[in-house]
Design an enzyme around this catalytic site. Sequence first.
Site, PDB file in Angstrom:
ATOM      1  CB  SER A 147      -0.827   0.129   1.085  1.00  7.77           C
ATOM      2  OG  SER A 147      -1.423  -1.083   0.812  1.00  7.77           O
ATOM      3  CE  LYS A 202      -4.910   1.021  -0.270  1.00  9.06           C
ATOM      4  NZ  LYS A 202      -4.389  -0.370  -0.362  1.00  9.06           N
ATOM      5  CB  SER A 219      -4.347   1.050   3.808  1.00 10.49           C
ATOM      6  OG  SER A 219      -3.006   1.284   2.518  1.00 10.49           O
TER       7      SER A 219
END
Length: 324
Positions: free
Chosen positions: A107, A110, A164
Amino acid sequence: MKFNYLIRKFSFRWVFALLVVLAIFIIGSWQTKGFNNLARSHLSHYYQNFFSASPVLISQDRAGYPSINPSFNSQPEITADSVLVYDASAKKVLYQKNIQKVRPIASLAKLMTAMVAIDNVSDLDREIIIDQKSLNQGYGQVGHLEIGEKISIRNLLYELLMVSSNDAAYLLANAVYQREYRSFTDLMNQKSRSLDLEKTKFTDPSGYASSTVSTASESIKIFEKALQYPLIKRIVHTQKYSFATFSGHKKHNLYNSNHLFKKIPTMIGGKTGFTDEAGETFVFAFEEPHSQDIIYVSILGAKIGYRFKDALNLYHWLEEKYVW
């Protein structure tokens, strides 16, 4: 006559004593670099006054700063496969391990998703309707988003970076490219190239795919760039955030997945990640308490349950290893 002789003798002794003290001060200051720094300070002040239209002409030489504690030889106890600790203020690597190894980043991707979304959306308060297709693409429902909800792009960014949410990643990607997230990843890779990230590649906006990869070195560059976005910097520093849907019928309470705010009081912010292939990942920045230097840390491939332990071990190791 005798009186004048005594005065001259007394004055001579005082002058001689002062010269000795001054010599000792100069030699001692020179050895400790105090004299050198003092000279730079006076010269810099002089030049700034003389060339009033010019910036500081003499900058402090930070070579060798921070200095290494010669009596401390231990290595940090970490489980991560790749680690980089970088002093951005001194432009110095403080610790490294496999920093050029290409591996999944989970993640951490992101961060790039957030930057590209902000770059391509003119109104962050625009409402997005949560749809089934985006939820199906997200591989998980972190964020507890429900079909039919109306949420602003701004609040989706909080969902993306604080908890997340994979769903939020696809909702943002589809909002930018009207349900064509693969075109969104093209924008992610385009921005990656603009940052000269040669080993970073994005194949999805959430980081769930093991083919979304980077290195410890380049992940810090991504985070450093992300912190230049005021909204992203604010979000990653936020510990708790609440918002209601446009209808007002549902309230979302978000808690940051970064659990180190209390243990690292000068924490600027960070981003966590995890997949089976990537292991645990974590990139964060903090202000060094003594020098106020900005320190970046990237942890990739940590053992499950150990990313925060690795981070704290590195944090405490730095305080022992270096003299600030």
